[in-house]
Design a protein around this motif. Structure first.
Motif, PDB file in Angstrom:
ATOM      1  N   GLN A  30       0.713  -1.202   0.056  1.00 50.38           N
ATOM      2  CA  GLN A  30       0.054   0.035   0.278  1.00 50.38           C
ATOM      3  C   GLN A  30       1.041   1.348  -0.070  1.00 50.38           C
ATOM      4  O   GLN A  30       0.366   2.305  -0.098  1.00 50.38           O
ATOM      5  CB  GLN A  30      -0.963  -0.117   1.293  1.00 50.38           C
ATOM      6  N   ARG A  75     -12.509  -6.253  -0.593  1.00 46.10           N
ATOM      7  CA  ARG A  75     -11.888  -5.496   0.318  1.00 46.10           C
ATOM      8  C   ARG A  75     -12.648  -4.869   1.311  1.00 46.10           C
ATOM      9  O   ARG A  75     -12.483  -3.918   2.246  1.00 46.10           O
ATOM     10  CB  ARG A  75     -11.435  -4.148  -0.524  1.00 46.10           C
ATOM     11  N   LYS A  92     -13.600   6.293 -12.914  1.00 42.73           N
ATOM     12  CA  LYS A  92     -13.630   5.658 -11.479  1.00 42.73           C
ATOM     13  C   LYS A  92     -13.586   6.689 -10.516  1.00 42.73           C
ATOM     14  O   LYS A  92     -12.786   7.625 -10.680  1.00 42.73           O
ATOM     15  CB  LYS A  92     -12.236   4.822 -11.345  1.00 42.73           C
TER      16      LYS A  92
HETATM   17  C1  LIG Z   1      -2.713  -2.007  -2.227  1.00 42.46           C
HETATM   18  C2  LIG Z   1      -3.407  -2.766  -3.248  1.00 42.46           C
HETATM   19  C3  LIG Z   1      -4.551  -1.741  -4.269  1.00 42.46           C
HETATM   20  C4  LIG Z   1      -5.105  -2.472  -5.381  1.00 42.46           C
HETATM   21  N1  LIG Z   1      -5.985  -1.753  -5.695  1.00 42.46           N
HETATM   22  C5  LIG Z   1      -6.582  -2.352  -6.917  1.00 42.46           C
HETATM   23  C6  LIG Z   1      -7.620  -1.555  -7.648  1.00 42.46           C
HETATM   24  O1  LIG Z   1      -7.719  -0.121  -7.493  1.00 42.46           O
HETATM   25  N2  LIG Z   1      -8.333  -2.106  -8.555  1.00 42.46           N
HETATM   26  C7  LIG Z   1      -8.208  -3.411  -8.965  1.00 42.46           C
HETATM   27  O2  LIG Z   1      -8.993  -3.809  -9.568  1.00 42.46           O
HETATM   28  N3  LIG Z   1      -7.289  -4.231  -8.169  1.00 42.46           N
HETATM   29  C8  LIG Z   1      -6.604  -3.474  -7.037  1.00 42.46           C
HETATM   30  N4  LIG Z   1      -5.811  -4.452  -6.381  1.00 42.46           N
HETATM   31  C9  LIG Z   1      -5.926  -5.955  -6.445  1.00 42.46           C
HETATM   32  C10 LIG Z   1      -5.026  -6.200  -7.551  1.00 42.46           C
HETATM   33  O3  LIG Z   1      -5.515  -6.090  -8.692  1.00 42.46           O
HETATM   34  C11 LIG Z   1      -5.085  -7.953  -7.440  1.00 42.46           C
HETATM   35  O4  LIG Z   1      -4.330  -8.326  -6.051  1.00 42.46           O
HETATM   36  C12 LIG Z   1      -4.405  -8.834  -8.549  1.00 42.46           C
HETATM   37  O5  LIG Z   1      -5.003  -8.614  -9.594  1.00 42.46           O
HETATM   38  C13 LIG Z   1      -4.386 -10.270  -8.006  1.00 42.46           C
HETATM   39  O6  LIG Z   1      -3.596 -10.848  -9.176  1.00 42.46           O
HETATM   40  P1  LIG Z   1      -2.259 -11.706  -8.770  1.00 42.46           P
HETATM   41  O7  LIG Z   1      -1.978 -12.268  -9.947  1.00 42.46           O
HETATM   42  O8  LIG Z   1      -1.275 -11.096  -7.996  1.00 42.46           O
HETATM   43  O9  LIG Z   1      -3.037 -12.967  -8.167  1.00 42.46           O
HETATM   44  P2  LIG Z   1      -2.429 -13.755  -6.925  1.00 42.46           P
HETATM   45  O10 LIG Z   1      -2.616 -13.060  -5.312  1.00 42.46           O
HETATM   46  O11 LIG Z   1      -1.566 -14.531  -6.971  1.00 42.46           O
HETATM   47  O12 LIG Z   1      -3.776 -14.679  -6.635  1.00 42.46           O
HETATM   48  C14 LIG Z   1      -5.089 -14.197  -6.301  1.00 42.46           C
HETATM   49  C15 LIG Z   1      -5.995 -15.694  -6.067  1.00 42.46           C
HETATM   50  O13 LIG Z   1      -6.151 -16.097  -7.606  1.00 42.46           O
HETATM   51  C16 LIG Z   1      -5.743 -17.589  -7.638  1.00 42.46           C
HETATM   52  N5  LIG Z   1      -5.328 -17.835  -9.089  1.00 42.46           N
HETATM   53  C17 LIG Z   1      -4.256 -16.821  -9.536  1.00 42.46           C
HETATM   54  N6  LIG Z   1      -4.097 -17.155 -10.826  1.00 42.46           N
HETATM   55  C18 LIG Z   1      -5.045 -18.230 -11.134  1.00 42.46           C
HETATM   56  C19 LIG Z   1      -5.328 -18.863 -12.282  1.00 42.46           C
HETATM   57  N7  LIG Z   1      -4.637 -18.436 -13.467  1.00 42.46           N
HETATM   58  N8  LIG Z   1      -6.184 -19.960 -12.045  1.00 42.46           N
HETATM   59  C20 LIG Z   1      -6.744 -20.116 -10.917  1.00 42.46           C
HETATM   60  N9  LIG Z   1      -6.537 -19.557 -10.014  1.00 42.46           N
HETATM   61  C21 LIG Z   1      -5.624 -18.487  -9.785  1.00 42.46           C
HETATM   62  C22 LIG Z   1      -4.893 -17.867  -6.635  1.00 42.46           C
HETATM   63  O14 LIG Z   1      -4.906 -19.020  -5.946  1.00 42.46           O
HETATM   64  C23 LIG Z   1      -5.337 -16.836  -5.468  1.00 42.46           C
HETATM   65  O15 LIG Z   1      -6.465 -17.579  -4.773  1.00 42.46           O
HETATM   66  C24 LIG Z   1      -5.027  -3.787  -5.475  1.00 42.46           C
HETATM   67  C25 LIG Z   1      -4.039  -4.592  -4.590  1.00 42.46           C
HETATM   68  C26 LIG Z   1      -3.372  -3.949  -3.612  1.00 42.46           C
HETATM   69  C27 LIG Z   1      -2.601  -4.811  -3.078  1.00 42.46           C
END
Ligand SMILES: Cc1cc2nc3c(=O)[nH]c(=O)nc-3n(C[C@H](O)[C@H](O)[C@H](O)COP(=O)(O)OP(=O)(O)OC[C@H]3O[C@@H](n4cnc5c(N)ncnc54)[C@H](O)[C@@H]3O)c2cc1C
Ligand code: SF4
Ligand code: FES
Ligand code: FES
Lengths: 176, 339
Positions: free
Chosen positions: A63, B119, B231
């Motif tokens: 964050q 969230r 947004k």
């Molecule tokens: C501070 C902060 C601010 C944010 N602000 C926003 C925002 O304004 N708007 C917004 O849209 N998002 C926001 N996000 C969220 C962010 O977009 C998501 O955390 C991100 O998209 C998740 O993707 P990842 O690959 O990191 O997922 P991971 O954390 O790796 O996985 C998330 C979940 O999905 C599962 N998973 C992942 N890939 C697959 C797959 N291919 N098949 C099956 N299961 C799977 C994992 O097992 C887990 O359960 C924010 C996040 C943070 C930390």
């Protein structure tokens, strides 16, 4: 050079069988091998295992941006990164951005000139983030820079000067 | 975080097998959501299976039917900045770039974005009753501080919203989600992928245990001439939406030939009401008509006190974003209001 590092905090603790991973990372141009448990963040690996304390821990939850480093040239939050997942990657931290001749990186100089920090806690993350942003090449105007630097909070409120410093280094301070 | 094991998967089959052989295990992609939830002890895992080493699903490619297939393992940043997406699906690019921060977008993957959890403050507070986290424990938000919660499709069990920006654009674009599983491969339209809370609020979506998202298909119609993502949030950047709107228009003069409107920040899934789009087809693109469509979209909207403001805010956002879609060149960084 390859040295096996293990964390001070792990000494004397029993390690669960099979969970310890040996990974190799290139940190600021130097190859290092470290032994990590899967839940060790890249941030903790840098600070606690490799004693590179320039990278800061602010929120530990993605964050604030204080923990920003460059991984294969891209800016990421090291607090939400598991070190074990970065096997083989090239990591640059604030300690690795200045040229070897003792000079400062242009952004470091600009931050000093523009008084772009007060406590300095966010600064390593701000500078690494700004380097990543310039590499991405998507910031063309001051408004773009503000938006694309929004992943780095400064609770001292030095933001205006931070943007000034970055604008000066980027394209000599002009909107493109 | 609890003490989990870690392994790498190199193929989809391998990933599915590893997941199912490790008790309570989870995939990890970008890690930006799962690591956060692990740190707060909101989720736990015996093992994390890293799906990044899978060789496929890292690319964005044109399909024979004129659409585009986006790999689940491509990062949000690489998706938003890909020439095919920038040129043909700018609505998707804008929505992605309005989410999270550049650092997070460099890590987050498209598959993970679809599966990110709510969230809701109480979901994140392990001491508070929450039906989503602990079925049957109650919902702290209904009578609590519910400013960010849903106004549509809520149930007595849960009023959480699904926080993704990317998925609001995907809903408007009629995207399809491709899934592989232990038994068969299948495809679910994005609009049917996420669920309403009903009496099973612990289920966010229709992905079955053991399944993996492999890619997302976008149909040829990308609304690249007239589109807008708006947004609205408490600060201009790096915050989740209170209300967001994705609008795509196909115009003939000022008459609407085709239209899509999806609303985020208001429900447990991106909110689309085909009846409102039917109403707009053949009408002029005017504030009055977008207002009438907004009334159809928001039919039945109910506040829970602190979030009552979202009803009027959503209406105005739908109207304004309709007008912004007429002039996409005025779009501002961060999907802030222009015009
Ligand atoms: C501070 C902060 C601010 C944010 N602000 C926003 C925002 O304004 N708007 C917004 O849209 N998002 C926001 N996000 C969220 C962010 O977009 C998501 O955390 C991100 O998209 C998740 O993707 P990842 O690959 O990191 O997922 P991971 O954390 O790796 O996985 C998330 C979940 O999905 C599962 N998973 C992942 N890939 C697959 C797959 N291919 N098949 C099956 N299961 C799977 C994992 O097992 C887990 O359960 C924010 C996040 C943070 C930390
Ligand atoms: S709104 Fe849903 S997620 Fe939030 S406390 Fe209620 S049950 Fe939990
Ligand atoms: S410490 Fe990583 S974002 Fe705050
Ligand atoms: S200088 Fe103190 S937080 Fe930025």
């Amino acid at each position: 050079m390859s040295i096996l590092y293990s964390p001070t905090s792990m000494q004397g603790h029993e390690v669960e069988e099979g969970k310890l991973h040996t990974i190799s990372l290139t940190i600021n141009g130097v190859r290092k091998e470290i032994q990590v448990l899967p839940w060790v963040s890249l941030l903790d690996a840098l600070r606690e295992y490799l004693h590179l304390t320039g990278t800061k821990k602010g929120c530990d939850h993605g964050q604030c941006g204080a923990c920003t480093v460059l991984c294969d040239g891209k800016r990421i939050n090291s607090c939400l990164t598991l070190a074990v997942m970065k096997e083989g990657s090239d990591i640059t931290t604030i300690e690795g951005i200045a040229p070897a001749d003792g000079e400062l990186h242009p952004l470091q100089k600009a931050f000093i000139e523009h008084d772009a920090f007060q406590c300095g806690y966010c600064t390593p993350g701000q500078i690494c983030s700004a380097i990543g942003m310039m590499e991405e090449g998507k910031a063309h105007t001051r408004d773009d820079v503000k938006e694309l630097m929004s992943g780095n909070l400064c609770r001292c409120g030095a933001n205006t000067n931070i943007i000034d410093a970055i604008m000066e280094v980027k394209e000599g301070g002009k909107d493109e | 975080m609890n003490n989990f094991a870690y392994s790498r998967a190199h193929t989809v089959t391998d990933a599915i097998q590893q997941l199912n052989s490790h008790g309570q295990s989870q995939f990890i992609a970008g890690g930006t959501n799962v690591v956060d939830l692990l740190k707060y002890f909101i989720t736990s895992a015996d093992a994390l299976v890293d799906i990044n080493p899978i060789e496929e699903h890292h690319s964005i490619e044109e399909m024979e039917d004129g659409g585009v297939r986006i790999g689940a393992l491509v990062t949000n940043a690489d998706t938003a900045y890909h020439p095919l997406i920038e040129q043909r699906y700018p609505l998707l690019a804008k929505a992605i770039l309005a989410g999270a921060s550049p650092q997070i977008r460099n890590m987050a993957t498209n598959g993970g974005n679809l599966l990110q959890r709510t969230r809701c403050y109480y979901f994140y507070d392990a001491n508070a009753p929450c039906n989503k986290r602990e079925p049957g424990s109650g919902c702290s938000a209904i009578d609590g501080y519910n400013r960010i919660m849903a106004i549509l499709g809520t149930s007595e069990q849960c009023i959480a919203v699904f926080p993704s920006d990317m998925c609001v654009a995907l809903a408007a674009l009629d995207a399809q989600i491709n899934i592989s599983g232990p038994y068969a491969d299948h495809t679910i339209p994005l609009v049917d992928f996420h669920r309403l809370p009903g009496d099973t609020p612990h289920l966010d979506n229709n992905l079955q245990p053991g399944e993996i998202i492999t890619s997302i298909d976008l149909p040829a119609q990308g609304f690249s001439r007239n589109y807008s993502y708006l947004k609205l949030r408490d600060r201009n950047s790096y915050a989740f939406a209170l209300v967001s709107v994705a609008t795509g228009l196909e115009l003939e003069g000022d008459v609407i030939r085709d239209v899509r409107i999806a609303v985020g920040g208001v429900a447990h899934k991106p909110w689309r009401v085909p009846e409102a789009e039917d109403f707009l087809r053949g009408k002029t693109a005017s504030r009055e008509n977008f207002g009438a469509a907004a009334d159809i979209i928001l039919r039945g909207a109910t506040g829970f006190m602190h979030n009552n403001f979202k009803i009027e805010l959503a209406k105005r956002a739908i109207i304004r974003n309709g007008m912004m879609a007429l002039h996409p060149e005025t779009q501002l960084p961060g999907a802030q209001p222009s015009l």
